[in-house]
Design a protein around this motif. Sequence first.
Motif, PDB file in Angstrom:
ATOM      1  N   GLN A 187       0.839  -1.210   0.000  1.00 32.11           N
ATOM      2  CA  GLN A 187       0.000   0.000   0.000  1.00 32.11           C
ATOM      3  C   GLN A 187       0.872   1.257   0.000  1.00 32.11           C
ATOM      4  O   GLN A 187       0.418   2.327  -0.381  1.00 32.11           O
ATOM      5  N   GLY A 188       2.110   1.130   0.490  1.00 29.78           N
ATOM      6  CA  GLY A 188       3.041   2.261   0.505  1.00 29.78           C
ATOM      7  C   GLY A 188       2.586   3.428   1.360  1.00 29.78           C
ATOM      8  O   GLY A 188       2.974   4.574   1.127  1.00 29.78           O
ATOM      9  N   ASN A 189       1.806   3.160   2.396  1.00 29.00           N
ATOM     10  CA  ASN A 189       1.302   4.256   3.238  1.00 29.00           C
ATOM     11  C   ASN A 189       2.415   4.996   3.983  1.00 29.00           C
ATOM     12  O   ASN A 189       2.371   6.209   4.128  1.00 29.00           O
ATOM     13  N   LEU A 190       3.414   4.249   4.435  1.00 36.21           N
ATOM     14  CA  LEU A 190       4.517   4.891   5.166  1.00 36.21           C
ATOM     15  C   LEU A 190       5.279   5.832   4.224  1.00 36.21           C
ATOM     16  O   LEU A 190       5.629   6.951   4.585  1.00 36.21           O
ATOM     17  N   THR A 191       5.480   5.346   2.994  1.00 31.15           N
ATOM     18  CA  THR A 191       6.185   6.137   1.984  1.00 31.15           C
ATOM     19  C   THR A 191       5.441   7.458   1.747  1.00 31.15           C
ATOM     20  O   THR A 191       6.041   8.538   1.779  1.00 31.15           O
ATOM     21  N   ALA A 194       3.161   8.834   3.768  1.00 29.17           N
ATOM     22  CA  ALA A 194       3.066   9.597   5.017  1.00 29.17           C
ATOM     23  C   ALA A 194       4.336  10.407   5.266  1.00 29.17           C
ATOM     24  O   ALA A 194       4.310  11.409   5.978  1.00 29.17           O
ATOM     25  N   LEU A 195       5.454   9.973   4.664  1.00 31.51           N
ATOM     26  CA  LEU A 195       6.706  10.710   4.850  1.00 31.51           C
ATOM     27  C   LEU A 195       6.996  11.615   3.661  1.00 31.51           C
ATOM     28  O   LEU A 195       8.101  12.151   3.514  1.00 31.51           O
ATOM     29  N   GLY A 196       5.984  11.771   2.802  1.00 28.82           N
ATOM     30  CA  GLY A 196       6.100  12.736   1.709  1.00 28.82           C
ATOM     31  C   GLY A 196       6.983  12.281   0.558  1.00 28.82           C
ATOM     32  O   GLY A 196       7.453  13.109  -0.222  1.00 28.82           O
ATOM     33  N   VAL A 197       7.229  10.973   0.443  1.00 32.62           N
ATOM     34  CA  VAL A 197       8.043  10.466  -0.671  1.00 32.62           C
ATOM     35  C   VAL A 197       7.111   9.950  -1.755  1.00 32.62           C
ATOM     36  O   VAL A 197       6.149   9.214  -1.461  1.00 32.62           O
ATOM     37  N   SER A 198       7.387  10.327  -2.998  1.00 31.46           N
ATOM     38  CA  SER A 198       6.522   9.911  -4.094  1.00 31.46           C
ATOM     39  C   SER A 198       6.734   8.431  -4.385  1.00 31.46           C
ATOM     40  O   SER A 198       7.853   7.948  -4.463  1.00 31.46           O
ATOM     41  N   LYS A 199       5.604   7.715  -4.535  1.00 32.40           N
ATOM     42  CA  LYS A 199       5.705   6.277  -4.776  1.00 32.40           C
ATOM     43  C   LYS A 199       6.028   5.990  -6.243  1.00 32.40           C
ATOM     44  O   LYS A 199       6.490   4.932  -6.591  1.00 32.40           O
ATOM     45  N   ALA A 225       8.247   1.922  -0.517  1.00 24.45           N
ATOM     46  CA  ALA A 225       7.508   0.810  -1.127  1.00 24.45           C
ATOM     47  C   ALA A 225       6.557   1.348  -2.182  1.00 24.45           C
ATOM     48  O   ALA A 225       6.226   2.533  -2.192  1.00 24.45           O
ATOM     49  N   SER A 226       6.158   0.472  -3.079  1.00 24.19           N
ATOM     50  CA  SER A 226       5.083   0.801  -4.012  1.00 24.19           C
ATOM     51  C   SER A 226       4.332  -0.499  -4.275  1.00 24.19           C
ATOM     52  O   SER A 226       4.695  -1.550  -3.740  1.00 24.19           O
ATOM     53  N   LEU A 227       3.322  -0.414  -5.107  1.00 23.81           N
ATOM     54  CA  LEU A 227       2.493  -1.587  -5.398  1.00 23.81           C
ATOM     55  C   LEU A 227       3.318  -2.749  -5.969  1.00 23.81           C
ATOM     56  O   LEU A 227       2.931  -3.913  -5.863  1.00 23.81           O
TER      57      LEU A 227
END
Length: 252
Positions: A42-46, A48-53, A87-89
């Motif tokens: 889901q990449g929610n942490l990514t 939430a820290l403002g990093v583009s997935k 992370a990403s999908l």
Amino acid sequence: MAIVIAVANQKGGVGKTTTTANLGPSLAKHGRRVLLIDMDPQGNLTSALGVSKVGADTVADALLDRHVRLPIVPISNGTGRVDLVPASLALAGAEAQLMNKLGREMRLRDQLAQLDSSYDYVLIDTPPSLGLLTINALVAAQRVLIPTEARFFSLQGLQMIEESIEEVLYLNPKLEVIGILLSKLDRRLREEKQVTEYLRERWGARVFATEIGTNSKILEAASTGKTVFGYPGAERAVEGYVRLAEEVLRRG
Ligand SMILES: Nc1ncnc2c1ncn2[C@@H]1O[C@H](COP(=O)(O)OP(=O)(O)OP(=O)(O)O)[C@@H](O)[C@H]1O
Ligand SMILES: [Mg+2]
């Protein structure tokens, strides 16, 4: 060697990502070098820290090929050194491909071994399931931090994670629970008060003394890609995560 903590609970929406995103900077504020790893497709942490997935190298490639290094992105958060493995999908596909690979449960542990002493703490955010991604996190970790809601249904989640830890001990006999965290507590609700009392009776000192209350600033900060540190009006949340970090440091 870094202390590796997996943040895990198979139950969804209990605050795993929020806890990882804010405990990390809080440990950095206490002078520790911190690496956060997003193990959830889901990449929610990514986010939430403002990093583009989109376009980011992710943990997926490094899990599939041991010659690929973990991609590491520095996060500016105003507290201290915090890095992220995004992370990403694509991670969902990697989980399926891992099934056919040798040493599939140990891949993250072996990658972390290559980082040697660059970090004091590594926090791993896990998805709400006990698939290979969560197992990789539990095998790589020495400690598990279990965020939970204080609802009757959460007790089931706690039982499930205990059973999973028991299973993982086969591969990682040193794995221990560092603590259970009430991560989005609303003490105005009778159910939450009762379940909190029950949890403290049943698990005693395993439950962190620090409780994180429900707080709209925590949600707002995450949805704008920031942590609570430096977010306007989030002082109470900051105080909570600072105290949580102190407990984590005491428990090792
Ligand atoms: N203390 C809190 N106060 C208010 N909202 C919170 C708090 N903790 C978490 N939330 C919100 O609750 C939702 C679920 O939290 P979060 O994404 O951290 O849970 P999760 O366990 O990582 O979920 P998943 O299982 O889907 O990965 C999010 O919208 C988050 O912003
Ligand atoms: Mg999550």
